[in-house]
Write a protein that holds these residues in place. Structure first.
Motif, PDB file in Angstrom:
ATOM      1  N   GLU B 212       5.061  -3.356  -2.474  1.00  0.00           N
ATOM      2  CA  GLU B 212       3.943  -3.626  -3.118  1.00  0.00           C
ATOM      3  C   GLU B 212       2.847  -4.021  -2.110  1.00  0.00           C
ATOM      4  OE1 GLU B 212       4.072  -2.937  -6.090  1.00  0.00           O
ATOM      5  OE2 GLU B 212       2.763  -4.428  -7.191  1.00  0.00           O
ATOM      6  N   ARG B 215       1.615  -0.790  -0.676  1.00  0.00           N
ATOM      7  CA  ARG B 215       0.688   0.121  -1.574  1.00  0.00           C
ATOM      8  C   ARG B 215      -0.588  -0.507  -1.741  1.00  0.00           C
ATOM      9  NH1 ARG B 215       3.089   0.723  -7.317  1.00  0.00           N
ATOM     10  NH2 ARG B 215       1.263   2.330  -7.340  1.00  0.00           N
ATOM     11  N   ALA B 216      -0.597  -1.928  -1.712  1.00  0.00           N
ATOM     12  CA  ALA B 216      -1.988  -2.560  -1.446  1.00  0.00           C
ATOM     13  C   ALA B 216      -2.747  -2.143  -0.212  1.00  0.00           C
ATOM     14  CB  ALA B 216      -1.858  -4.151  -1.479  1.00  0.00           C
ATOM     15  N   ILE B 217      -2.199  -1.994   0.744  1.00  0.00           N
ATOM     16  CA  ILE B 217      -2.954  -1.557   1.957  1.00  0.00           C
ATOM     17  C   ILE B 217      -3.492  -0.261   1.798  1.00  0.00           C
ATOM     18  CG2 ILE B 217      -2.895  -1.266   4.366  1.00  0.00           C
ATOM     19  CD1 ILE B 217      -0.850  -3.538   4.511  1.00  0.00           C
ATOM     20  N   ASN B 219      -3.728   1.550  -0.729  1.00  0.00           N
ATOM     21  CA  ASN B 219      -4.849   1.805  -1.945  1.00  0.00           C
ATOM     22  C   ASN B 219      -6.310   1.072  -1.581  1.00  0.00           C
ATOM     23  OD1 ASN B 219      -3.860   3.446  -4.132  1.00  0.00           O
ATOM     24  ND2 ASN B 219      -2.153   2.132  -3.831  1.00  0.00           N
ATOM     25  N   GLY B 220      -6.198   0.350  -0.101  1.00  0.00           N
ATOM     26  CA  GLY B 220      -7.558   0.084  -0.014  1.00  0.00           C
ATOM     27  C   GLY B 220      -7.788  -1.413  -0.271  1.00  0.00           C
ATOM     28  N   HIS B 221      -6.630  -2.234  -0.524  1.00  0.00           N
ATOM     29  CA  HIS B 221      -6.741  -3.737  -0.989  1.00  0.00           C
ATOM     30  C   HIS B 221      -5.948  -4.734  -0.234  1.00  0.00           C
ATOM     31  CE1 HIS B 221      -8.533  -2.035  -4.843  1.00  0.00           C
ATOM     32  NE2 HIS B 221      -7.562  -1.346  -4.921  1.00  0.00           N
ATOM     33  N   GLU B 222      -5.973  -4.520   1.048  1.00  0.00           N
ATOM     34  CA  GLU B 222      -5.382  -5.341   1.889  1.00  0.00           C
ATOM     35  C   GLU B 222      -5.879  -6.774   1.826  1.00  0.00           C
ATOM     36  OE1 GLU B 222      -6.773  -3.006   5.498  1.00  0.00           O
ATOM     37  OE2 GLU B 222      -6.742  -4.913   6.457  1.00  0.00           O
ATOM     38  N   ASP B 223      -7.125  -6.888   1.365  1.00  0.00           N
ATOM     39  CA  ASP B 223      -7.685  -8.175   1.298  1.00  0.00           C
ATOM     40  C   ASP B 223      -6.841  -9.283   0.450  1.00  0.00           C
ATOM     41  OD1 ASP B 223      -9.512  -7.680  -1.431  1.00  0.00           O
ATOM     42  OD2 ASP B 223      -8.955  -5.901  -0.144  1.00  0.00           O
ATOM     43  N   VAL B 224      -6.067  -8.863  -0.398  1.00  0.00           N
ATOM     44  CA  VAL B 224      -5.414  -9.534  -1.397  1.00  0.00           C
ATOM     45  C   VAL B 224      -4.006 -10.045  -0.715  1.00  0.00           C
ATOM     46  CG1 VAL B 224      -6.184  -8.127  -3.297  1.00  0.00           C
ATOM     47  CG2 VAL B 224      -3.611  -7.792  -2.483  1.00  0.00           C
ATOM     48  N   LYS B 234       1.448 -11.005   8.376  1.00  0.00           N
ATOM     49  CA  LYS B 234       0.550  -9.746   7.960  1.00  0.00           C
ATOM     50  C   LYS B 234       0.358  -8.774   8.581  1.00  0.00           C
ATOM     51  CE  LYS B 234      -3.784  -9.134   5.446  1.00  0.00           C
ATOM     52  NZ  LYS B 234      -4.895  -9.818   4.735  1.00  0.00           N
ATOM     53  N   ASP B 277       1.088   7.395  -3.555  1.00  0.00           N
ATOM     54  CA  ASP B 277       0.068   7.024  -3.218  1.00  0.00           C
ATOM     55  C   ASP B 277      -0.453   7.392  -1.659  1.00  0.00           C
ATOM     56  OD1 ASP B 277       0.245   3.481  -4.487  1.00  0.00           O
ATOM     57  OD2 ASP B 277      -0.497   5.472  -5.425  1.00  0.00           O
TER      58      ASP B 277
END
Lengths: 125, 440, 574
Positions: B212, B215-217, B219-224, B234, B277
């Protein structure tokens, strides 16, 4: 006694003896529990001395072996009858029992290791 | 000495087809190019004991009998049963598997393969999200990033890295290992892991979380993401993700660490989504490291004959499928099965204790070349020829590539295919006498 | 052997110029003969339509479909058409049946037979996977089968074209057909399958394939010329580049024009273009996309070097499966659908993605119209094969629905009336009132498909043809297909009789016998290639197998054991 996580899985020797499961070679390949150096020390157990591994689903006695690269919180038993005496039968509604990641307790023991046939015989009622 | 070339190995899902077997006086004396597993399997009949004669258990002990007696007893058990189960059929040929399916149909049985305790969850993952995969020779030629997730090929698929992955040389990987990076994801620093360029030694049971996070990274959401993921810092997860994104062709080989751990098929499902992805950025595929040499074949044959790859229930007369309900360990643990036939597999060795307790209580038939823990609870034991050594047939490699097995030596043992054909004939005879039962 | 005579049938046999005549059909030893004796079994067709058994020249029925099956357990229970879908238990005669879009092998054999079809062609298999196709073939009852082998993104093919070595290309193509026991040459998104291994695609006929100095145009011409030099029974069979993309009509027309320069000695097309519906879109995006069928049909009407098939859409769930790997990835991302992919080393790509077509979406409504427009605007039915690109456009059990629509303007207009407004200025179908007759339907479903494939003994009822016959429960002088759409659909769904090789296999829509069919394959290698060329090819292949393939050369070729009832065709050598 240590609290740990049990993982079971393939090894090359277990795989090479798949067709001779009544032999000493298979027994040597499948009946043991690997711990790291620190855990062996904590249990006061040397390599080839017996340990009793207990989970919510059963207990099994096997000789201890060393794997220096294992983390503190993991022990490993090769897939086979000795591991399966204590793995989690729950398939979680999808068909697959729990062969890895089972909470386990390990302690030194003077009890003997059961042979394959002796182990299977314990399932008869 | 006659050396048979291009022999197909019949142990693991690599299905190596370049073995060189020396046969002298109808005995295999040498196996070239095989790994330790393949050599042991191919020479097996000549290295150690095997089941020589059919046996029936009488007063607790197995006693020798004739083939006819054993076949008849097996058929009687299956015909008399209300809820028979057929299991295994993965270390044998597709031709035998077709007969196993037919027998299950004729007896209104359940039928399942060893995928139940192996890659069954991968089939479920494919049902959820699809299987973005390729043939084994594709990464050999293209892949510059090799990921082993929850598998340990040094032990379970010894020639994989040389033939197909880490060390393989191909069109765009002429320098083998030097053209590639290898990453291992495993809670243990295994013999495969110790050679990795990057090891993600995650906490047991956290594979889903790590997927998960990737996938976040991607899809450009590593900030979460928090500072620690799956027991890993991390920064390490980011490093892994960057390697994936920078690859020209990435391949993720996965095994029991994905299928057997917490989350079961959800992890495989999520890997499939991760691969999809990643394909927005670069080329990526996944390949399941199938354990036995023809467990893939069971899935293929069962799918084209019944519509389903495993865990099939014929009690309605048509195939019904619901893993979790109709999987082998499901029905054994619900104590639902009253007769059991197994061939080319060893549930006695590989099932959890609760299933084995039930297997001791019901009549069981074993079709196998060798005595093993399953023999301990079997009531009828029928010795079989070893497919790929003593009889030919078809097998499907882990990537679904079908290859024809060779017959290397003559034998007096019957093949699984022959044994099943005879049991079917006997079942028909018995049912003809009784009248049709169930959907047949 | 058994003699049979079919009496009182109204025969449609376009190849032999018979268009609704009351002729008797005589059968002996599995063949159509001139006469039979007095003891022949009489089949009374009772004034009903009689045609040759259907020949489906493009269907995904063995091989990739298995991936579709594993992905779709829910499809096994889905039963929108009673008697032709869903779960049916085994009987004394029949194995169990399941499925709709991805039925099991037994269901495929039984259901095609119920539809009066007797021969099917697997549309696309890579040479390396051919063994799998043959294993599934063996489990499909009744029907005769053949397989089209993918060659359009094959490393060796592209290398030999790049090397300008037509003799080696010829030798290789012939060898591949032998290795796969295949029948003909299939080309899907030429070149694109190879580029897809890097996640890339080709954008059109003149776009270079990644890693190779060839274009899709080079591949098409190279394979077409070699196909004709080998004198293969079938022409190249082409799925054009840019499938499914608005504006792709230009690629499609360019592809058709490109092949004008290739000549054949045989009495057939030089190219069969498949499922053209998916390749007949004008526009620049989904917002302005519209039917390009009129332009495509206009071109086809003016040129005789090609045939095509429709790729008709059927509303409801469908399963796309194709060697067009990049298109499948695009589909999956666009529709958030399950995605299976398969890159076959050195050979081609593939993908499987479930889709759902609805009459309420203007794009699907337009696509549905395009398929029918193509069949109705092209004047000569000998250029048109009816297909749904099973199961990409829809499951084959819907063929009767599509065929009945071609025969009824009234029914088409009823369906169009339910379309969203945004569809209406994209389609021409509302203004097309042509209705096909039984002869034209017979042409599009058996006569032309057999001719297109080069199967001389199929698709017609002349003396010497295989005794594959379909009798449909419709009396043409009593039923007007223009009005009685439902009757036509029902009759085509459950044949009054299907006869296969002289044996009755379907009677009143039920299977009565399950003989095993034959597998046709083409051996153009043995006699067709001189030894020197064989040696030259083998030297190269031995090196390639050693360096690139993951299987030994000696284990690659399909063995005799996989074709228990083969029909080997050896084309005449020039």
């Amino acid at each position: 006694m240590i609290e740990t996580i049990l993982i079971s899985g393939r090894t090359i020797d277990q795989g090479a003896t798949l067709e001779e499961k009544t032999s000493q070679a298979y027994f040597d390949a499948a009946a043991y529990c690997e711990l790291n150096e620190g855990n062996l020390e904590a249990l006061g157990v040397s390599v080839d001395q017996n340990v009793k591994v207990a989970t919510a689903h059963g207990t099994v006695v096997v000789p201890a072996k060393i794997d220096k690269r294992l983390p503190d919180d993991i022990v490993f038993i090769p897939m086979g009858p000795w591991a399966n005496a204590i793995v989690d039968p729950d398939t979680c509604g999808c068909g697959m029992p729990g062969f890895k990641g089972i909470p386990a307790k390990v302690e030194a023991t003077t009890e003997a290791v059961l042979s394959m046939k002796e182990l299977m015989a314990t399932y008869k009622e | 000495m006659p050396v048979i070339k291009d022999v197909v190995c019949t142990l693991c899902g690599c299905l190596c087809d370049d073995l060189e077997v020396t046969v002298e006086n109808n005995k295999i004396t040498k196996v070239g190019k095989a790994c330790k597993l393949g050599r042991a399997k191919t020479m097996g009949p000549f290295l150690h004991e095997r089941i020589e004669k059919p046996m029936i258990r009488k007063n607790g002990e197995l006693e020798e009998c004739s083939y006819d007696e054993a076949i008849t007893k097996a058929a009687e058990i299956l015909v008399a049963a209300k809820r028979p189960m057929s299991y295994g059929w993965c270390s044998t040929s597709c031709e035998a598997i077709e007969k196993a399916v037919l027998l299950a149909e004729e007896t209104g049985s359940l039928i399942d393969s060893t995928a139940n305790v192996c890659h069954g969850p991968s089939a479920l993952a494919a049902q959820e999200k699809g299987a973005p995969t390729c043939s084994l020779g594709t990464p050999k030629n293209y892949a510059d990033l090799i990921i082993f997730w929850g598998c340990n090929p040094v032990h379970a698929h010894p020639r994989h890295q040389t033939r197909y992955s880490t060390m393989a040389k191909g069109a765009f990987t002429p320098n083998g290992k030097k053209d590639k990076k290898m990453v291992v994801v495993d809670p243990r620093n295994t013999d495969t892991a110790k050679k990795a360029d990057l090891l993600l030694q995650l906490k047991p049971g956290t594979d889903y979380v790590l997927i998960e996070a990737l996938r976040a990274i991607v899809n450009g959401h590593e900030d979460v993401l928090p500072d620690e993921i799956a027991g890993l810092p991390k920064a390490k997860v980011l490093e892994f993700a960057e390697m994936c994104k920078a690859a020209k062709f990435g391949v993720l080989y996965f095994g029991m660490g994905i299928t057997q751990t917490r989350g079961r098929y959800k992890s495989g499902d999520n890997v499939s989504s991760l691969i999809s992805d990643l394909n927005q950025i670069t080329k990526f595929v996944m390949i399941g490291m199938r354990g036995h040499y023809n467990v893939t074949g069971f899935g293929q044959v069962a799918a084209w004959e019944t519509g389903f790859p495993m865990a099939i229930d014929f009690s309605r007369g048509y195939p019904y499928y619901n893993p979790g309900e109709t999987g082998t360990n499901d029905v054994l643990m619900r104590r639902e099965v009253d007769a059991f036939i197994t061939g080319a597999a060893d549930p006695g060795a590989h099932f959890p204790q609760e299933s084995i307790k039930h297997l001791f209580k019901i009549p069981a038939i074993q079709v196998d070349g060798y005595a093993n823990p399953t023999t301990e609870f079997s009531d009828v034991v029928i010795p079989a020829a070893i497919a790929g050594v003593e009889c030919d047939g078809t097998a499907y490699r882990m990537d679904c590539q079908p290859i024809r097995l060779k017959k290397l030596v003559e034998t007096t043992f019957k093949s699984d295919e022959e044994i099943l054909t005879e049991i079917i004939a006997k079942v028909r005879e018995l049912k003809g006498a009784e009248g049709a039962k169930g959907g047949a | 052997m058994a003699e049979m005579i079919i009496k009182n049938g109204v025969v449609y046999d376009p190849k032999n110029g018979i268009d609704g005549e009351k002729n008797e059909i005589c059968i002996k030893d599995g063949k159509i003969v001139e006469n039979v004796g007095a003891g022949a079994k009489i089949v009374d067709a009772e004034g009903c339509v009689v045609m040759a058994g259907g020949v489906d020249g493009h269907t995904h029925c063995a091989g990739k479909i298995n991936t579709g099956r594993v992905m779709s357990p829910h499809d096994m229970r889905y039963a929108p058409i009673p008697g032709l879908s869903g779960e049916e238990p085994r009987t004394k005669l029949l194995r169990p049946q399941v499925g709709y879009n991805t039925p099991n092998t037994y269901a495929i054999g039984y259901r095609y037979s119920k539809l009066g079809y007797t021969s099917i062609a697997e549309a696309a298999i890579t040479p390396m996977m051919a063994r799998h196709m043959h294993e599934e073939f063996e489990e499909i009852p009744i029907l005769d089968k053949l397989g089209l082998v993918l060659m359009g993104s094959n490393w060796q093919v592209m290398q030999y074209i790049q090397d300008k070595d037509p003799e080696k290309l010829k030798a290789y193509m012939a060898w591949v057909l032998l290795a796969a026991r295949g029948y003909g040459v299939k080309i899907v998104n030429p070149g694109g399958g190879s580029s897809w291994t890097w996640g890339k695609n080709v954008s059109g006929l003149d776009d270079k394939v990644v890693d190779f100095d060839v274009t899709p145009a080079d591949i098409l011409i190279g394979l077409a010329e070699a196909n004709e030099a080998l004198n293969l029974p079938h022409s190249i069979h082409v799925h054009c580049n840019n499938l499914g993309m608005p504006g792709n009509i230009s690629t499609t027309l360019d592809t058709m024009k490109l092949l004008e320069k290739v000549k054949t000695k045989r009495d057939r097309q030089v190219m069969h273009v498949t499922h053209v519906q998916f390749n007949a879109y004008t526009g620049t995006s989904w917002m302005d996309f519209a039917s390009g069928a009129p332009d495509v049909a206009d071109y086809i009407n003016k040129h005789d070097h090609l045939t095509f098939d429709m790729g008709q859409l059927i509303f409801g769930p469908a399963m796309t499966m194709t060697a067009d790997g990049p298109t499948e990835y695009r589909n999956a991302r666009m529709f958030d659908a399950k995605w299976s992919n398969y890159d076959q080393e050195l050979e081609d790509a593939g993908g499987v993605v479930p889709l759902n077509y609805t009459s309420q979406h203007f794009a699907h409504a337009t696509m549905w119209s395009i398929g029918l427009e193509l069949a109705l605007l092209v004047k000569d039915p000998w250029k048109v094969m009816f297909t749904t690109d099973n199961p990409n456009g829809g499951a084959f059990v819907n063929y009767p629905e599509g065929q009945a629509l071609l025969m009824s303007d009234k029914k088409r207009q009823e369906v169009i009336a339910g379309f969203p407004d945004m569809t209406m200025d994209r389609i021409s179908l509302p203004n097309i009132d042509r209705e096909l007759g039984w002869g034209e339907i017979a042409t599009m479903t058996r006569a032309m498909s057999a001719k297109m494939l080069g199967l001389d003994d199929k698709g017609h009822l002349g003396v010497g043809a295989d005794a594959d016959v379909a009798i449909y429960d419709i009396q043409p002088d009593k039923v007007d297909p223009s009005v009685e759409h439902e009757k036509v659909k029902k009759a085509l769904s459950f044949a009054k009789y299907t006869i296969k090789g002289g044996e009755i296999v379907v009677r009143d829509g039920e299977i009565t016998a399950t003989p095993k069919g034959k597998v046709y394959w083409v051996n153009a290698y043995e006699n067709g290639i001189v030894q020197a060329e064989k040696d030259r090819l083998m030297t190269d292949l031995e090196e390639r197998f050693a360096k690139y393939y993951s299987i030994q050369l000696s284990n690659y070729m399909v063995e005799d054991a996989y074709l228990p009832r083969p029909v080997e065709i050896r084309p005449e050598v020039a």
